[in-house]
Design a protein around this motif. Sequence first.
Motif, PDB file in Angstrom:
ATOM      1  N   LYS A  84      51.555  44.422   3.728  1.00  0.00           N
ATOM      2  CA  LYS A  84      52.983  44.610   3.972  1.00  0.00           C
ATOM      3  C   LYS A  84      53.187  44.854   5.460  1.00  0.00           C
ATOM      4  O   LYS A  84      52.529  45.699   6.055  1.00  0.00           O
ATOM      5  N   ILE A  85      54.075  44.077   6.070  1.00  0.00           N
ATOM      6  CA  ILE A  85      54.410  44.270   7.483  1.00  0.00           C
ATOM      7  C   ILE A  85      55.920  44.453   7.586  1.00  0.00           C
ATOM      8  O   ILE A  85      56.666  44.077   6.679  1.00  0.00           O
ATOM      9  N   ARG A  86      56.363  45.005   8.674  1.00  0.00           N
ATOM     10  CA  ARG A  86      57.810  45.157   8.889  1.00  0.00           C
ATOM     11  C   ARG A  86      58.419  43.802   9.215  1.00  0.00           C
ATOM     12  O   ARG A  86      57.912  43.065  10.056  1.00  0.00           O
ATOM     13  N   GLY A  87      59.514  43.499   8.563  1.00  0.00           N
ATOM     14  CA  GLY A  87      60.227  42.257   8.848  1.00  0.00           C
ATOM     15  C   GLY A  87      60.830  42.290  10.236  1.00  0.00           C
ATOM     16  O   GLY A  87      61.229  43.343  10.734  1.00  0.00           O
ATOM     17  N   HIS A  88      60.877  41.135  10.876  1.00  0.00           N
ATOM     18  CA  HIS A  88      61.461  40.975  12.213  1.00  0.00           C
ATOM     19  C   HIS A  88      60.799  41.908  13.226  1.00  0.00           C
ATOM     20  O   HIS A  88      61.437  42.376  14.169  1.00  0.00           O
ATOM     21  N   SER A  89      59.521  42.180  13.011  1.00  0.00           N
ATOM     22  CA  SER A  89      58.768  42.974  13.982  1.00  0.00           C
ATOM     23  C   SER A  89      58.238  42.036  15.057  1.00  0.00           C
ATOM     24  O   SER A  89      58.416  40.829  14.989  1.00  0.00           O
ATOM     25  N   ASP A  90      57.587  42.566  16.017  1.00  0.00           N
ATOM     26  CA  ASP A  90      57.121  41.766  17.159  1.00  0.00           C
ATOM     27  C   ASP A  90      55.708  41.241  16.922  1.00  0.00           C
ATOM     28  O   ASP A  90      54.867  41.281  17.808  1.00  0.00           O
ATOM     29  N   ILE A  91      55.452  40.738  15.722  1.00  0.00           N
ATOM     30  CA  ILE A  91      54.151  40.167  15.389  1.00  0.00           C
ATOM     31  C   ILE A  91      54.268  38.656  15.547  1.00  0.00           C
ATOM     32  O   ILE A  91      55.073  38.001  14.872  1.00  0.00           O
ATOM     33  N   SER A  92      53.466  38.089  16.422  1.00  0.00           N
ATOM     34  CA  SER A  92      53.580  36.677  16.783  1.00  0.00           C
ATOM     35  C   SER A  92      53.530  35.748  15.570  1.00  0.00           C
ATOM     36  O   SER A  92      54.379  34.864  15.417  1.00  0.00           O
TER      37      SER A  92
END
Length: 132
Positions: A84-92
């Motif tokens: 699970k990752i945060r949506g619209h995060s700064d992950i390329s």
Amino acid sequence: MSCFSVYTDGSLSGLGTLDVKTGAAVFFEDVNLGLSVQVSGLLFSTMAELQAIALALECVSPFYSVDLFMNNQAALDAYVSWHKIRGHSDISDNKHADMFAKAAAVSNWHLSYLISESYFKASDIAVSNDYE
């Protein structure tokens, strides 16, 4: 939210021959409906199991939840790891996925079309509700 009970299975036929084929199937218990497809290009039953899971999820409206039942935990253990990752995060890579999703939303392409073009032939799809 309503819930569907869905049984999934994958199958491998012709192992050890030049005519290896795989199939994926789902059975919707609540509506007594089965769907099966021959899956081209997959030479492992665990991949057919995962294709069956994807098929089940694709067939259910987003307004319903799904209880999945399968007999091959190895398919999930070998190929699936949830993060699970945060949506619209700064992950390329997440930005890339987001960009492709936005492009697909405004295109004429549909997931079922992409899947049918790359995995299925229309004649390979069989729908049946004759399980009584």
